[in-house]
Design a protein around this motif. Sequence first.
Motif, PDB file in Angstrom:
ATOM      1  N   ASN A  49       0.839  -1.191   0.000  1.00 37.79           N
ATOM      2  CA  ASN A  49       0.000   0.000   0.000  1.00 37.79           C
ATOM      3  C   ASN A  49       0.882   1.253   0.000  1.00 37.79           C
ATOM      4  OD1 ASN A  49      -1.923   1.955   0.404  1.00 37.79           O
ATOM      5  ND2 ASN A  49      -2.959   0.878   2.076  1.00 37.79           N
ATOM      6  N   ASN A  99       0.041   4.244  -0.158  1.00 33.98           N
ATOM      7  CA  ASN A  99      -0.596   5.409   0.465  1.00 33.98           C
ATOM      8  C   ASN A  99      -0.272   5.545   1.944  1.00 33.98           C
ATOM      9  OD1 ASN A  99      -2.190   6.159  -1.919  1.00 33.98           O
ATOM     10  ND2 ASN A  99      -3.267   4.225  -1.535  1.00 33.98           N
ATOM     11  N   TYR A 118      -9.574  -2.189   0.359  1.00 34.77           N
ATOM     12  CA  TYR A 118      -9.039  -2.186  -1.001  1.00 34.77           C
ATOM     13  C   TYR A 118      -9.560  -0.982  -1.786  1.00 34.77           C
ATOM     14  CZ  TYR A 118      -6.302  -6.462  -1.796  1.00 34.77           C
ATOM     15  OH  TYR A 118      -5.306  -7.400  -1.818  1.00 34.77           O
ATOM     16  N   GLU A 119     -10.854  -0.731  -1.657  1.00 32.60           N
ATOM     17  CA  GLU A 119     -11.450   0.378  -2.397  1.00 32.60           C
ATOM     18  C   GLU A 119     -10.925   1.724  -1.915  1.00 32.60           C
ATOM     19  OE1 GLU A 119     -15.886   2.190  -3.507  1.00 32.60           O
ATOM     20  OE2 GLU A 119     -15.703   0.376  -2.292  1.00 32.60           O
ATOM     21  N   SER A 120     -10.818   1.884  -0.604  1.00 37.95           N
ATOM     22  CA  SER A 120     -10.399   3.177  -0.072  1.00 37.95           C
ATOM     23  C   SER A 120      -8.937   3.480  -0.400  1.00 37.95           C
ATOM     24  CB  SER A 120     -10.621   3.224   1.447  1.00 37.95           C
ATOM     25  OG  SER A 120      -9.809   2.274   2.112  1.00 37.95           O
ATOM     26  N   TYR A 121      -8.103   2.462  -0.536  1.00 37.04           N
ATOM     27  CA  TYR A 121      -6.687   2.686  -0.831  1.00 37.04           C
ATOM     28  C   TYR A 121      -6.355   2.455  -2.307  1.00 37.04           C
ATOM     29  CZ  TYR A 121      -5.684   2.954   4.174  1.00 37.04           C
ATOM     30  OH  TYR A 121      -5.641   3.335   5.488  1.00 37.04           O
ATOM     31  N   GLY A 122      -7.367   2.082  -3.099  1.00 34.32           N
ATOM     32  CA  GLY A 122      -7.128   1.883  -4.523  1.00 34.32           C
ATOM     33  C   GLY A 122      -6.222   0.694  -4.808  1.00 34.32           C
ATOM     34  N   LEU A 123      -6.368  -0.376  -4.044  1.00 36.66           N
ATOM     35  CA  LEU A 123      -5.505  -1.550  -4.191  1.00 36.66           C
ATOM     36  C   LEU A 123      -6.075  -2.515  -5.224  1.00 36.66           C
ATOM     37  CD1 LEU A 123      -4.791  -2.150  -0.400  1.00 36.66           C
ATOM     38  CD2 LEU A 123      -3.329  -0.988  -2.061  1.00 36.66           C
ATOM     39  N   LYS A 124      -5.198  -3.282  -5.856  1.00 35.59           N
ATOM     40  CA  LYS A 124      -5.606  -4.227  -6.895  1.00 35.59           C
ATOM     41  C   LYS A 124      -5.216  -5.656  -6.510  1.00 35.59           C
ATOM     42  CE  LYS A 124      -5.252  -0.818 -10.619  1.00 35.59           C
ATOM     43  NZ  LYS A 124      -6.706  -0.649 -10.645  1.00 35.59           N
ATOM     44  N   ASP A 171     -12.778  -5.626   1.351  1.00 38.59           N
ATOM     45  CA  ASP A 171     -13.253  -4.938   0.140  1.00 38.59           C
ATOM     46  C   ASP A 171     -13.226  -3.420   0.343  1.00 38.59           C
ATOM     47  OD1 ASP A 171     -13.720  -7.319  -1.174  1.00 38.59           O
ATOM     48  OD2 ASP A 171     -15.874  -7.363  -0.756  1.00 38.59           O
ATOM     49  N   ARG A 172     -13.658  -2.998   1.515  1.00 33.96           N
ATOM     50  CA  ARG A 172     -13.692  -1.569   1.822  1.00 33.96           C
ATOM     51  C   ARG A 172     -12.289  -0.984   1.876  1.00 33.96           C
ATOM     52  NH1 ARG A 172     -16.591  -2.100   5.931  1.00 33.96           N
ATOM     53  NH2 ARG A 172     -15.089  -1.786   7.623  1.00 33.96           N
TER      54      ARG A 172
END
Length: 333
Positions: A143, A145, A196-202, A193-194
């Motif tokens: 991550n 970020n 991943y979405e908040s940090y823009g992870l793939k 899921d939340r």
Amino acid sequence: MSLKGYIKENLPWIRSIYRKRLAPINLIHNIYDKPVVVLLYHRVNYLNRDLFNINVTPDNFERHIRILKNHYNVITFNDLKRNDIKEPSVIITFDDGYYDNYKYAFPILKKYQVPATIFITSGGVDTGKEFWWDRLETVLFENKNLRESIELDILNQRHIFDISDDKKRLHSFYTLHHMLFSLHPNERDMMLDRWYESYGLKVNPNNRTMTSSELIELYQSQLVTLGAHTIHHPALKQISREEQIQEIQSSKLFLENLLHTDIDIFAYPFGHKESFDQVTEQIVQDLGFTYSVSTKRAQLHSNTNPFSIPRFGIEDWSEDEFIRQMKLVWFEN
């Protein structure tokens, strides 16, 4: 921490003395009741990190298989049913169903014609999804970020984890893993899921599980046996009896429908005493399984509970260390 855990971590010499005192008894037992040692692998890959010591590099895996081929009687769970084991023997198993089992381990098993059993977590098949512990690793270690700490919302409570250096980041990872282990799978997945979405992870494709076509190829090789390992890899003891039945039965039916064969071996996710109990064992028996395996370290004998078969976890050992470890397992009973 339990007394056993404290001794293992802080007083390993006591554990060593205890094992050495039992060794003569175990060896005598092995003379009249030939033991089987079940080995447990998870991943065979080239990874940047191995936070749980469950990965073996393909190079070392080939060394392990060559040693087993040349020096041990490697059998399958079907061989156990005949109840005529006449020499100390080895069964090779893998848990989870990572793609790298197909990419790296399968060609080596074929090269040496050594059989193995792979326990499949069916929920990830054909999805490209990662296991939750791999996703957690991505949150903390991949991550970009993050700075000195990470704030995460867990069950409506805000937690701050220190990641200011490598040691603190690692400690935060294991703390988070322990917290997420006890959650219901649905809660845990929504939480990840939340994040991943908040940090823009793939998704990391290196962590995916096998596809249906890859599983079919393994099965048709007649070298690999496939077993059930639930749908979502929950700690079964942490969920209701009805949910346990659903997880176990559905994973069995998925493989039976895919392969058109009976699936009668099962592996408990995580496999330790916090993850399954006698209720789980009874469910497995009632659903028609012949054997189920745990992660307890011990040999398999004729009087071993077939619904709690022990296994020895294998690490990324060199050839010399693997030889040494394989000599030691015959003393553990």
